[in-house]
Design a protein around this motif. Structure first.
Motif: not given
Length: 509
Positions: A247, A249, A259-260, A263, A267, A270, A337-338, A350-352
């Motif tokens: 995740h 970028y 891709r962003i 994604k 989500v 960010a 991851d998060r 965050c997720d991104l």
């Protein structure tokens, strides 16, 4: 981008207008044959061209007339009033040229005409190879044909796509305000019609300046008479734990932006690492998509070194007013991851994660070929390297600017204009590149225009009302004008550009 309004403004030039309505050196917006027309006057001579810039649709009547040209107020494209020709990027297409007739004390627009005459280059290399299909490479390929070059032109790009509008990748396209069809600079058939051979998904792995050929990534070779290096730059990479998580970028290519966008559909939160122009434009775009956005930046204010404290603070306030949360004076320590953990121990959920911490010029190819480099490819005022017949333009080119000394600039318009100049010089024009650098950056309703090249040691003074977003910040080294950054003062920024070109004093209105 913007589309031309369907409502025509001003007088009907078909019916005639009194000549005194247009002052010497002035312009008048009107219409003829159902289209917006700009009439300009120089002495007793009148010119008529299409009134809408072919870049993003800017209103030329609100721009600046300089000699027999007009400059667009939005992004400083230039058009020849005598022919309608687009003579400087970012506009690549001409506007219509109109015939004007004078009858007594009135003038009339009586029809469309083509005043452009065929060109013949002073010299013609056997072939031209362009390494890079970005702003500089694409502009160079087109200019070769505009200048009448008839030899083979080959443009080689590592990207999977033909040349596209890179500034939009972090702006309206990423924000969801620009459709996909706006992104390509030209359709595929344009390159076929112009006899420009294009190689996508292809890299040049070696240059042999003695035999005058390049080796391609598929193992084949290609000879050249003149060579343009326009290999651009690549994003700097984070080097912290978790920097390779899926995740995380970077934004450089159309594929990156896609891709962003994909994604972002799924989500809610960010983190943008880096309060650079790219980073902040990404933050704006993701807020447009209703994501919660945190920005981590190591400076005390965003963009302070480039734009000064006044504009840096205004940009921060504008982002904060639109929900962006800043963590300044901070650096990322780890990505999980998060969440992103920053150096004070704070964890940002965050997720991104989007990283925008700068770029590095792609100079390896030049270095291995024995071409002189130093924080870029070194070129002379004609954009030619130390190896005769090999030129460089765009993000990699470090050239002797007549105002700022030897510099390298990572701006779209600069890259395009350097590509155009390099192309003309390949054909014997012997034209120095002396245009002041220009770029624009959007942040919600804040649109910044910057012309020139300053540094953090320059003295900055603001003219106007910062709170009203109607201001120019003037940068000087001693008494010498180095740059002007403007918000809400488009024509004033054009006037600053002219002052920099002519070495004159700049006095904001």
């Amino acid at each position: 981008m913007a589309e031309e309004s369907s409502e025509l403004e001003g007088p009907d030039f078909e019916k005639g207008v009194e000549t005194q309505k247009v002052a010497d050196g002035g312009m008048l917006l009107g219409h003829a044959f159902g289209e917006a027309v700009l009439v300009a006057r120089r002495g007793d001579e009148f010119f008529g061209i299409g009134a809408t810039c072919t870049h993003y649709g800017g209103p030329l009547a609100k721009g600046l007339m300089v000699d027999c040209t007009v400059r667009c107020p939005w992004h400083h494209a230039r058009f020849d009033l005598r022919t309608g020709e687009a003579i400087a990027a970012p506009a690549l297409n001409d506007v219509t040229c109109y015939k004007i007739e004078k009858r007594g004390n009135r003038f009339f627009v009586s029809g469309k005409i083509d005043k452009k005459s065929p060109r013949k280059p002073k010299s013609s290399p056997p072939s031209v190879v362009i390494v890079g299909a970005g702003a500089a490479g694409a502009a160079a390929a087109e200019m070769l044909r505009r200048e009448g070059y008839n030899g083979p032109v080959t443009m080689i790009g590592a990207d999977e796509f033909l040349p596209y509008d890179r500034p939009n990748l972090s702006k309206d396209y990423l924000a969801g305000n620009a459709p996909e069809e706006w992104i390509p600079l030209r359709p595929p058939e344009f390159y076929r019609e112009q006899r420009i051979d294009t190689c996508t998904n292809t890299s040049v792995t070696a240059i042999n300046s003695k035999t005058k050929d390049v080796t391609l990534s598929d193992g084949s070779s290609l000879g050249y008479g003149a060579l343009l290096l326009a290999t651009g730059a690549e994003p700097l990479r984070l080097k912290i734990p978790g920097d390779d998580l899926p995740h995380v970028y970077y934004l450089r290519t159309l594929s990156d932006s896609r891709r962003i966008i994909e994604k972002a559909k799924y989500v809610k939160r960010a983190v943008v690492i880096g309060a650079s122009f790219i980073g902040l434009e990404v933050a704006w775009s993701l807020r447009e998509r209703k994501l919660e956005v945190h920005v981590v930046g190591k400076g005390s204010l965003p963009l302070e070194k480039i734009l000064g404290r006044e504009l840096g603070n205004l940009i921060r306030q504008t982002h904060e007013a639109n929900g962006v949360k800043f963590h300044l004076g901070r650096t990322p320590a780890a990505i999980q991851d998060r969440h992103v953990q920053i150096d004070d121990g704070t964890k940002l959920e965050c997720d991104l994660v989007v990283v925008g911490i700068g770029v590095r010029p792609n100079t390896k190819l030049a270095e291995e070929a024995g071409i002189a480099t130093d924080n870029g490819v070194l070129v002379n005022e004609y954009l030619e390297t130390n190896v005769p017949g090999i030129f460089a333009a765009g993000d990699i080119a470090r050239w002797p600017d007549p105002r700022a000394g030897r510099i390298r600039v990572e701006h779209w318009v600069v890259a395009q204009r350097q590509g155009q100049t390099a192309a003309r010089n390949m054909l014997g024009a012997h034209e120095p590149f002396v245009v002041p650098p220009f770029f624009w950056s959007n942040h919600f309703d804040l649109h910044v225009h910057y012309v020139g090249h300053g540094n953090s040691n320059d003295r900055a003074s603001a003219s106007g009302d910062l709170k009203a977003k109607d201001v120019s910040v003037i940068f000087r080294s001693g008494e010498k004008l180095t740059a002007v950054a403007s918000v809400g003062r488009d024509v004033e920024n054009l006037e600053a550009e002219v002052a920099l070109e002519r070495g004159e004093e700049f006095r904001p209105s």
